[in-house]
Design an enzyme around this catalytic site. Structure first.
Site, PDB file in Angstrom:
ATOM      1  N   ALA A 129      32.834 -79.225  39.270  1.00 19.38           N
ATOM      2  CA  ALA A 129      32.648 -78.206  38.235  1.00 19.38           C
ATOM      3  C   ALA A 129      33.194 -78.764  36.933  1.00 19.38           C
ATOM      4  CB  ALA A 129      33.378 -76.926  38.634  1.00 19.38           C
TER       5      ALA A 129
ATOM      6  N   TYR B 189      42.476 -79.406  28.988  1.00 16.17           N
ATOM      7  CA  TYR B 189      41.309 -79.000  29.794  1.00 16.17           C
ATOM      8  C   TYR B 189      40.126 -79.926  29.510  1.00 16.17           C
ATOM      9  CZ  TYR B 189      37.756 -75.743  31.674  1.00 16.17           C
ATOM     10  OH  TYR B 189      36.720 -75.159  32.380  1.00 16.17           O
TER      11      TYR B 189
ATOM     12  N   LYS C  25      46.807 -82.531  35.296  1.00 15.90           N
ATOM     13  CA  LYS C  25      47.017 -83.119  36.635  1.00 15.90           C
ATOM     14  C   LYS C  25      46.028 -82.537  37.638  1.00 15.90           C
ATOM     15  CE  LYS C  25      51.949 -84.204  36.763  1.00 15.90           C
ATOM     16  NZ  LYS C  25      53.240 -83.675  37.245  1.00 15.90           N
TER      17      LYS C  25
HETATM   18  P1  NAD Z   1      39.281 -69.372  38.024  1.00 14.78           P
HETATM   19  O1  NAD Z   1      40.542 -69.568  37.261  1.00 14.78           O
HETATM   20  O2  NAD Z   1      38.869 -67.981  38.363  1.00 14.78           O
HETATM   21  O3  NAD Z   1      39.323 -70.192  39.397  1.00 14.78           O
HETATM   22  C1  NAD Z   1      39.997 -71.412  39.536  1.00 14.78           C
HETATM   23  C2  NAD Z   1      40.622 -71.436  40.922  1.00 14.78           C
HETATM   24  O4  NAD Z   1      41.296 -72.705  41.095  1.00 14.78           O
HETATM   25  C3  NAD Z   1      41.683 -70.351  41.110  1.00 14.78           C
HETATM   26  O5  NAD Z   1      41.497 -69.688  42.328  1.00 14.78           O
HETATM   27  C4  NAD Z   1      43.001 -71.115  41.083  1.00 14.78           C
HETATM   28  O6  NAD Z   1      44.023 -70.483  41.819  1.00 14.78           O
HETATM   29  C5  NAD Z   1      42.572 -72.446  41.679  1.00 14.78           C
HETATM   30  N1  NAD Z   1      43.477 -73.554  41.328  1.00 14.78           N
HETATM   31  C6  NAD Z   1      43.956 -73.881  40.094  1.00 14.78           C
HETATM   32  N2  NAD Z   1      44.749 -74.964  40.186  1.00 14.78           N
HETATM   33  C7  NAD Z   1      44.760 -75.325  41.493  1.00 14.78           C
HETATM   34  C8  NAD Z   1      45.406 -76.368  42.204  1.00 14.78           C
HETATM   35  N3  NAD Z   1      46.149 -77.292  41.575  1.00 14.78           N
HETATM   36  N4  NAD Z   1      45.227 -76.434  43.551  1.00 14.78           N
HETATM   37  C9  NAD Z   1      44.447 -75.528  44.204  1.00 14.78           C
HETATM   38  N5  NAD Z   1      43.811 -74.518  43.582  1.00 14.78           N
HETATM   39  C10 NAD Z   1      43.967 -74.427  42.221  1.00 14.78           C
HETATM   40  O7  NAD Z   1      38.137 -70.121  37.205  1.00 14.78           O
HETATM   41  P2  NAD Z   1      36.557 -70.121  37.416  1.00 14.78           P
HETATM   42  O8  NAD Z   1      35.958 -69.468  36.238  1.00 14.78           O
HETATM   43  O9  NAD Z   1      36.213 -69.643  38.769  1.00 14.78           O
HETATM   44  O10 NAD Z   1      36.253 -71.682  37.289  1.00 14.78           O
HETATM   45  C11 NAD Z   1      36.039 -72.478  38.434  1.00 14.78           C
HETATM   46  C12 NAD Z   1      35.704 -73.890  37.987  1.00 14.78           C
HETATM   47  O11 NAD Z   1      34.525 -73.873  37.162  1.00 14.78           O
HETATM   48  C13 NAD Z   1      36.808 -74.535  37.153  1.00 14.78           C
HETATM   49  O12 NAD Z   1      36.927 -75.888  37.522  1.00 14.78           O
HETATM   50  C14 NAD Z   1      36.289 -74.422  35.735  1.00 14.78           C
HETATM   51  O13 NAD Z   1      36.779 -75.477  34.934  1.00 14.78           O
HETATM   52  C15 NAD Z   1      34.790 -74.506  35.930  1.00 14.78           C
HETATM   53  N6  NAD Z   1      34.068 -73.847  34.832  1.00 14.78           N
HETATM   54  C16 NAD Z   1      34.024 -72.484  34.768  1.00 14.78           C
HETATM   55  C17 NAD Z   1      33.342 -71.873  33.708  1.00 14.78           C
HETATM   56  C18 NAD Z   1      33.221 -70.375  33.593  1.00 14.78           C
HETATM   57  O14 NAD Z   1      32.587 -69.880  32.645  1.00 14.78           O
HETATM   58  N7  NAD Z   1      33.752 -69.586  34.512  1.00 14.78           N
HETATM   59  C19 NAD Z   1      32.744 -72.659  32.705  1.00 14.78           C
HETATM   60  C20 NAD Z   1      32.855 -74.040  32.810  1.00 14.78           C
HETATM   61  C21 NAD Z   1      33.506 -74.627  33.879  1.00 14.78           C
END
Ligand code: NAD
Ligand code: UDP
Length: 309
Positions: A113, A144, A90
């Protein structure tokens, strides 16, 4: 001065991105519901006059007057996104619809992202943007992977139907400061285990590979991509590839740890070989990761040392 919205601002990438955009002279509105993010990650700019925080769940619509939107809200670590798979799906799907509706009503540029997970257990190596992927739609990673794939579909349809400017960044494994100590991803797990002298937990036989990008390089890529006219999809990452066995040895060496490796079962659908082809990012936005794995990891080790004390 641009007004920029970041969803997921309290997370690992979101907080690093907010810092960079504020330092560059922009006004940042950050939203998060602290599902995996931490208030601590906001501490260096929470009281900055050019930052506004709004606690909000992106599954519900929101309205802000902004020029750019970075849609990062979504749990990203396998244990976190699998904990409540329906919530994860969702967040990806309703989250991107709400971001796209805001882009449509304000004319803001949007950057999503997305992830290397859209390639699934890839049969193409290294992975380039033309590859459609090999994802199990019924497995434990699907909430995911398919959520992010559905978000990409919605972005392309909004672009075609409404002529908005929404971009797809496919992010590969990124590491650095503000990763959560209990995040569960391989970089944080191995560094924290090594610093604490605990066993290093290798899943499967450790022959699977990942390619690791330091967070400041990724942020540079996201900002360059937002500035460009290109919509993607675009891989962002560092082709610096390790087997998980070699990565464990490297972390033990780098930290001078006495930890030993233990082998645990491989989770379902864990991709075997992951390495980004970043030639399109080089060509379209001049993306070129600068940090060596050693420099990036040493900075990350220093960050975790403070948390482990
Ligand atoms: P993270 O889990 O540290 O950060 C995600 C943030 O989104 C968190 O602060 C969380 O509280 C917030 N969040 C989650 N659900 C939410 C909602 N429904 N409403 C509001 N806030 C919400 O992850 P990250 O590593 O910082 O990743 C950030 C983005 O980058 C994500 O979309 C992830 O899919 C993408 N991504 C990250 C990586 C990686 O290696 N870190 C790789 C591919 C993609
Ligand atoms: N992994 C591991 N031990 C850990 C955490 C992860 O061996 O403590 C492996 C995991 O099975 C995968 C790789 O390291 O093959 C990267 O996992 P991560 O969760 O960091 O990200 P993924 O790329 O799988 O989303």
């Amino acid at each position: 001065m641009k007004r920029i919205l970041i969803t997921g601002v309290a997370g690992f990438i979101g907080s690093n991105l907010a810092k960079k955009l504020i330092d560059d002279g922009n006004f940042v509105v950050g939203i998060d519901n602290f599902y995996t993010g931490k208030k601590q990650n906001l501490s260096s700019f929470l009281n900055d006059k050019n930052f506004q925080f709004v606690e909000h769940n992106v599954i519900e619509p929101y309205q802000f007057d902004v020029d750019e939107i970075y849609n990062l809200a979504c749990p990203a670590s396998p244990p976190h996104y699998q904990k409540d798979p329906i919530y994860t799906f969702k967040t990806s799907v309703f989250g991107i619809i709400n971001a796209l509706e805001l882009a449509k009503s304000t004319g803001a540029k949007l950057l999503q992202a997305s992830t290397s997970e859209v390639y699934g257990d890839a049969k193409v190596y290294p992975q380039d943007e033309k590859y459609f992927g090999n994802v199990n739609p019924n497995g434990i990673r699907a909430c995911y992977d398919e959520g992010k794939r559905a978000a990409e579909t919605l972005i392309c349809d909004y672009n075609r139907l409404y002529g908005i400017n929404a971009k797809i960044a496919r992010i590969f494994n990124t590491y650095g400061e503000n990763m959560d100590i209990k995040d569960g991803r391989v970089v944080s797990n191995f560094i924290v285990q090594a610093l604490n002298g605990c066993d290093i937990t290798i899943y499967g036989d450790g022959t699977q590979t990942r390619s690791f990008c330091y967070v400041q390089d990724l942020i540079e890529g996201l900002v360059l991509f937002m500035k460009s006219d290109f919509c993607g999809p675009l891989n962002l990452g560092n082709p610096c590839e390790f087997t998980i066995n070699d990565f464990a040895k490297y972390i033990i060496e780098l930290t001078g740890s006495s930890s030993k490796c233990v082998y645990l079962p491989l989770p379902q659908d864990d991709p075997c070989k992951r390495k980004p082809d970043i030639s399109l990012a080089k060509e379209k936005i001049g993306f070129n990761p600068k940090y060596s794995i050693q420099d990036g990891l040493l900075k990350t080790v220093e960050y975790f040392k403070k948390l482990c004390l």
